[in-house]
Design a protein around this motif. Structure first.
Motif, short mmCIF file in Angstrom:
data_model
loop_
_atom_site.label_atom_id
_atom_site.label_comp_id
_atom_site.label_asym_id
_atom_site.label_seq_id
_atom_site.Cartn_x
_atom_site.Cartn_y
_atom_site.Cartn_z
N ASN A 18 -114.34 -50.74 63.10
CA ASN A 18 -115.79 -50.52 63.08
C ASN A 18 -116.36 -50.25 64.47
O ASN A 18 -117.55 -50.06 64.62
N GLN A 19 -115.47 -50.22 65.47
CA GLN A 19 -115.97 -49.96 66.82
C GLN A 19 -115.98 -48.47 67.16
O GLN A 19 -116.50 -48.07 68.19
N SER A 76 -116.12 -57.66 55.01
CA SER A 76 -116.30 -57.07 56.33
C SER A 76 -116.38 -55.54 56.24
O SER A 76 -117.09 -54.90 57.01
N ASP A 113 -121.61 -57.61 64.27
CA ASP A 113 -120.50 -56.71 64.53
C ASP A 113 -120.92 -55.26 64.25
O ASP A 113 -121.80 -55.03 63.42
N GLY A 149 -107.96 -49.57 58.25
CA GLY A 149 -107.91 -50.85 58.95
C GLY A 149 -108.42 -52.02 58.13
O GLY A 149 -108.37 -53.15 58.57
N TYR A 150 -108.94 -51.74 56.94
CA TYR A 150 -109.44 -52.83 56.09
C TYR A 150 -108.54 -52.97 54.87
O TYR A 150 -108.12 -51.96 54.29
N LYS A 178 -111.17 -52.06 67.18
CA LYS A 178 -111.34 -52.41 65.77
C LYS A 178 -111.92 -51.20 65.03
O LYS A 178 -112.66 -50.42 65.63
N GLN A 209 -105.92 -55.42 72.33
CA GLN A 209 -107.23 -54.88 71.96
C GLN A 209 -108.07 -54.64 73.21
O GLN A 209 -108.01 -55.42 74.15
N ARG A 212 -119.59 -53.25 57.46
CA ARG A 212 -119.48 -52.10 58.36
C ARG A 212 -120.23 -50.90 57.80
O ARG A 212 -120.82 -50.12 58.53
N ASP A 218 -110.61 -57.84 52.72
CA ASP A 218 -111.58 -57.42 53.75
C ASP A 218 -112.83 -56.79 53.14
O ASP A 218 -113.61 -56.15 53.85
N ASP A 263 -105.43 -48.28 67.49
CA ASP A 263 -104.77 -49.58 67.61
C ASP A 263 -105.49 -50.53 68.56
O ASP A 263 -105.44 -51.73 68.38
#
Lengths: 403, 514
Positions: free
Chosen positions: B305-306, A67, A272, A129-130, B303, B263, A71, A64, B300
């Protein structure tokens, strides 16, 4: 106690002036001789060799990593092709710049990032998360910049790669003797030039090779004083001089967005979510408050000012980084910004500066007033607004035509 | 099921159902999506051993808010509520028993078997609780004021709270301000002398919290519980869920079970546009109300990056550590505790110091050898939960670390289950011989089954900071930094337990903002 770069055994022998600076905790040569001008002219007319080990360096790996970097950075790094380099900045969530540097894509899942400030902790904040690993390799990898018109010819002498084809902002690995180095066609002089990245243990061998092969191309070791002149000519901003890391400022006024420091072109907004996206979208819509511009300071007016005091015009030989007020007019009643760095440009024969001014005054060719102190008295002279980039030779980005 | 709603509520627990029903009653088209087959979340009854059922993960239905019951007409949907707290027996390890009931006189008589002084003290204690109740209820049953905008209405709310405090009278006000930050051990020690009674009284303050009786501010937990605990749902939490489901269906809420959310979907402006389900179907809605824990909601369902780093950081440090293990026991005869049968609710603890020592284990990633037990025997009033003359015993046992050294494999669960039975042996000699079935749910099991982060039953510990700005300051009024995403679970004000209040206030926030 400052750190010694792997090149210190050589640089310390050559630095007869004893002019040293502290750079990110390292001993760094300011100028090898008592005057830096020879080193400056090497950058512009032959080649200069600069130790850039003090830059912070990170290796980003994992499936990742693209991505993840997209970010963190204002630029969409997932679009960066393998073997390409990009320059960009990264922001906090308020869209204020934390640092700037280069990102090189060495493989599908391997990147190399340079920065001015230590960024390991900042990057690591965003790894949840990556599938990504951030490695601080700052003290394992040494860096050398070979910059100037003859730099390509020197490197071609001992590198096994086709440098004639290596495009501006591209990177490649190369074999030198029995070790591997990374070469990127990047630099901070705004000229043809390369940056070389090498394991510490091979650093001195590389230095010696370059010095040996460089002799017939008038290569000289060069220090930060010469570099500073070239980077102002090239309009390249410097953290802690032309802007501040938003994490280090005490007041909000000292923070800057990419748009305010001439790095708006590095922002890829519509994609994104990335750090600072919402704030940057809002700023893009509402408009920015500040802009970094170039200023061409009127030499004739400076001469006249000095003349009034019966003095010849004086201008520092090195680049300066004091904050100098910029006014709308010579009444000095309305300050609309400040110059952050400047220099006499030997190659352009101009007195130039980089300045942060209110956005509404940033039209090219408009006339502003910059403060000049002569004989302890403050005056102003005319400064013409320009793009920050004053010097941009064709050879910086071109490749030789193949015969 | 449609593919477009006004609001999607994630999680079909008591708070999710409350929020959905309130929203639908106000004309919104609402769907509730529940990952499990059964509705109810921690309030759902489960068959844990063939022929034996529990009535929900937690026992205590006494904190259900009558305002919610009334506004949703839950009685019309079959909810049977006694407006008094259930009798609870405090057990001592040498055969002592005190039954605390809603009737203060009777309770004082019980206490006077052991200490006249404590009987008097209990009377004072109850009258102190009664005098602060209107003020505390006011704090807990309303949406927290908007301290950022601080509009006229918010100022008025604050003023009303201040007046409410002053109206307690100087003596009570000062007493309240003095004791609330105290450790519950100090608070109770100041008043009572009988050790096992003191232990029984402090117990609700430490249930589901990373708190021992000597932890500061634990009195606040006790006072909040004492003020809230006033009712009893016949049939336990499952009966509430059954009524809520009927109420939801009556106002056309679409209830989708076996339907997990993968999600929360955001558009280009980072605004909610729907939910991606576990089967990769998309359901659209401009508003999503999550009754999941804050950790699940932000970590969870979005995402990485959100969410901005500051939000991620606050959520990461929102303390949510499970400290309890649920043990369901199937017995082949009725349970007798300290010689008494037909006890429905009981607490153990023996002494404040023993409880504190029991708490010490979690600090070092271990579990207590002699756990503190919160005992519920639901088959006393609902004999259908077990075969004839058999019984179901539901025990919530403290303390056990959610991050047990070595992990929660079958072996430590067995050992902890035995610790619980051994502890029960003190009060019910020979109980081990009548156990025909047993289920031990570690904090890890609770996380897996119910989605409770770290097995924290309250969706985040009750601690003074996490009560005042629950769960975190930027989400304390149910909306979140993500436009269209709301919280409506126990991780929001006024917190965990079966109150239905986070669901009710969360839905109010949604209705006000849109």
């Amino acid at each position: 106690m400052p750190i010694k770069s792997p090149f210190f055994p050589r640089t310390s022998q050559l630095c007869t002036s004893m002019y040293w600076k502290e750079w990110a905790g390292y001993h760094a040569v300011s100028s090898y001789g008592t005057l830096h001008d020879v080193e400056y002219f090497a950058f512009r007319y032959s080649a200069g060799l600069l130790d850039i080990t003090p830059l912070f360096k990170y290796k980003i790996t994992g499936t990742d990593s693209a991505s993840f970097l997209s970010r963190v950075m204002v630029r969409d790094i997932s679009q960066l092709k393998i073997g390409r380099v990009t320059y960009c900045c990264w922001c906090n969530e308020d869209g204020k710049v934390v640092d700037d540097g280069t990102v090189m894509r060495r493989g599908e899942n391997e990147f190399f990032v340079t920065s001015a400030d230590p960024c390991f902790s900042w990057f690591s904040r965003f790894t949840r998360g990556y599938d990504v690993e951030v490695n601080d390799i700052s003290d394992q990898i040494a860096g050398l910049a070979v910059q100037g018109p003859t730099s390509r010819d020197i490197l071609k002498k001992f590198c096994d790669v086709d440098l004639d084809s290596l495009k501006f902002f591209s990177t490649t690995s190369a074999k030198v003797k029995d070790f591997e180095i990374y070469i990127s066609r990047t630099g901070y002089t705004g000229d043809l030039g390369y940056e070389l990245w090498i394991e510490n243990e091979n650093a001195l061998t590389l230095w010696d090779l370059i010095m040996d092969y460089g002799k017939s191309y008038d290569l000289r070791p060069a220090g930060l004083a010469a570099l500073d002149v070239t980077r102002v000519e090239a309009g390249l901003i410097l953290k802690d001089v032309d802007y501040y890391n938003a994490l280090h400022t005490l007041i909000e006024d000292r923070m800057s967005s990419p748009y305010e420091i001439s790095l708006g072109w590095t922002v890829n907004l519509e994609r994104d979510p990335f750090n600072g996206q919402a704030a940057l979208k809002a700023e893009k819509q509402a408009g920015s408050n500040w802009a970094i511009v170039g200023l061409d300071i009127d030499w004739v007016e400076i001469e006249e000012l000095y003349n009034r005091h019966g003095l010849p015009p004086e201008v520092g030989s090195t680049a300066w980084r004091d904050s100098i007020p910029i006014y709308v007019d010579s009444s000095m009643n309305k300050q609309i910004g400040y110059a952050t760095s400047g220099t006499w440009s030997p190659i352009l024969k101009k007195n130039i500066a980089l300045a942060t001014i209110e956005k509404k005054y940033d039209q090219i060719d408009s006339k502003l007033q910059i403060e000049v102190t002569v004989e302890h008295k403050r005056h102003t002279v005319t400064a013409t607004v320009s793009k920050p980039q004053f010097y941009n030779p064709e050879r910086k980005t071109s490749n030789p035509v193949k015969s | 099921m449609n593919d477009k709603y006004d609001i999607i509520v994630i999680g079909g627990g008591h708070n999710g159902l409350t929020a959905a029903t309130k929203l639908a009653k106000n004309g919104k088209k609402v769907a509730v999506i529940e990952k499990r087959q059964a509705l109810g979340g921690i309030a759902a009854g489960e068959e844990f051993h063939p022929g034996y059922k529990s009535t929900g993960l937690i026992h205590d239905t006494s904190t259900i808010r009558m305002s919610v019951v009334k506004s949703l007409n839950l009685k019309d949907f079959g909810l049977n509520i006694e407006e008094k707290r259930p009798n609870t027996t405090i057990l001592g390890s040498s055969g002592e028993c005190i039954e605390l009931s809603d009737n203060i006189e009777e309770t004082c008589q019980e206490i006077s078997k052991y200490s006249n002084k404590d009987a008097e003290a209990y009377k004072d204690y109850r009258s102190f609780i009664a005098s602060i109740r209107p003020f505390v209820d006011g704090l807990m049953n309303e949406m927290p004021p908007d301290l950022i905008k601080l509009g006229t209405k918010d100022l008025w709310t604050l003023l009303k709270k201040a007046i409410g405090l002053k109206r307690l009278g100087n003596k009570t006000m000062l007493e309240f301000l003095k004791v609330a930050p105290m450790s519950v051990a100090d608070f109770i020690n100041e008043r009572f002398e009988t050790e096992f009674l003191k232990a029984g009284l402090v117990a609700p303050a430490i249930y589901h919290s990373y708190t021992g009786p000597w932890s500061s501010y634990s009195t606040l937990n006790l006072l909040l519980w004492e003020c809230a605990s006033a009712n009893s749902i016949i049939g336990g939490p499952q009966a509430l869920v059954t009524a809520l489901e009927k109420a939801a269906i009556a106002v056309n809420v679409d209830i989708l079970t076996n339907c997990g959310a993968k999600q929360v979907l955001l558009d280009d402006n980072n605004e909610v546009m729907g939910v991606l389900l576990a089967d990769d179907k998309v359901v659209q809605a401009p508003i999503v109300a999550s009754s999941c824990t804050p950790l699940v909601t932000f970590y969870d369902l979005l995402k990485p990056n959100q969410i901005e780093y500051s939000l991620e950081h606050s959520i990461k440090h929102y303390r949510s550590r499970g400290t309890a293990v649920k043990v369901n026991l199937a017995l082949n005869k009725a349970l007798s505790l300290n010689g008494l049968s037909n006890i429905e609710y009981a607490r153990t603890g023996n002494s404040i110091d023993e409880m504190e020592k029991s708490f010490d284990f979690v600090k070092y990633r271990k579990f207590s050898v002699t756990p503190i037990l919160d005992i519920h025997v639901p088959s006393v009033s609902s004999p259908e939960l077990a075969p004839e003359n058999h019984c179901v015993v539901s025990v919530i046992a403290h303390f056990a670390s959610h991050e047990l050294e070595g992990g929660w494999s079958e072996d430590p669960k067995k050992v902890f289950g035995q610790n619980v039975i051994q502890t029960l042996e003190q009060y019910s000699p020979g109980i081990s011989n009548s156990v025909v079935g047993m289920e031990v749910l570690s904090p890890q099991d609770l996380e897996e089954r119910y989605g409770l982060a770290n097995g924290q039953v309250y969706h985040g510990e009750h601690a003074v900071d996490q009560i005042l700005t629950r769960p975190i300051p930027s989400c304390m009024r149910y909306s979140t930094p993500i436009s269209g995403l709301y919280l409506c679970g126990s991780g929001s004000h006024p917190g965990g337990g079966i109150t239905c209040m986070p669901g009710a206030l969360g839905s109010e926030a949604i209705l006000k903002n849109r």
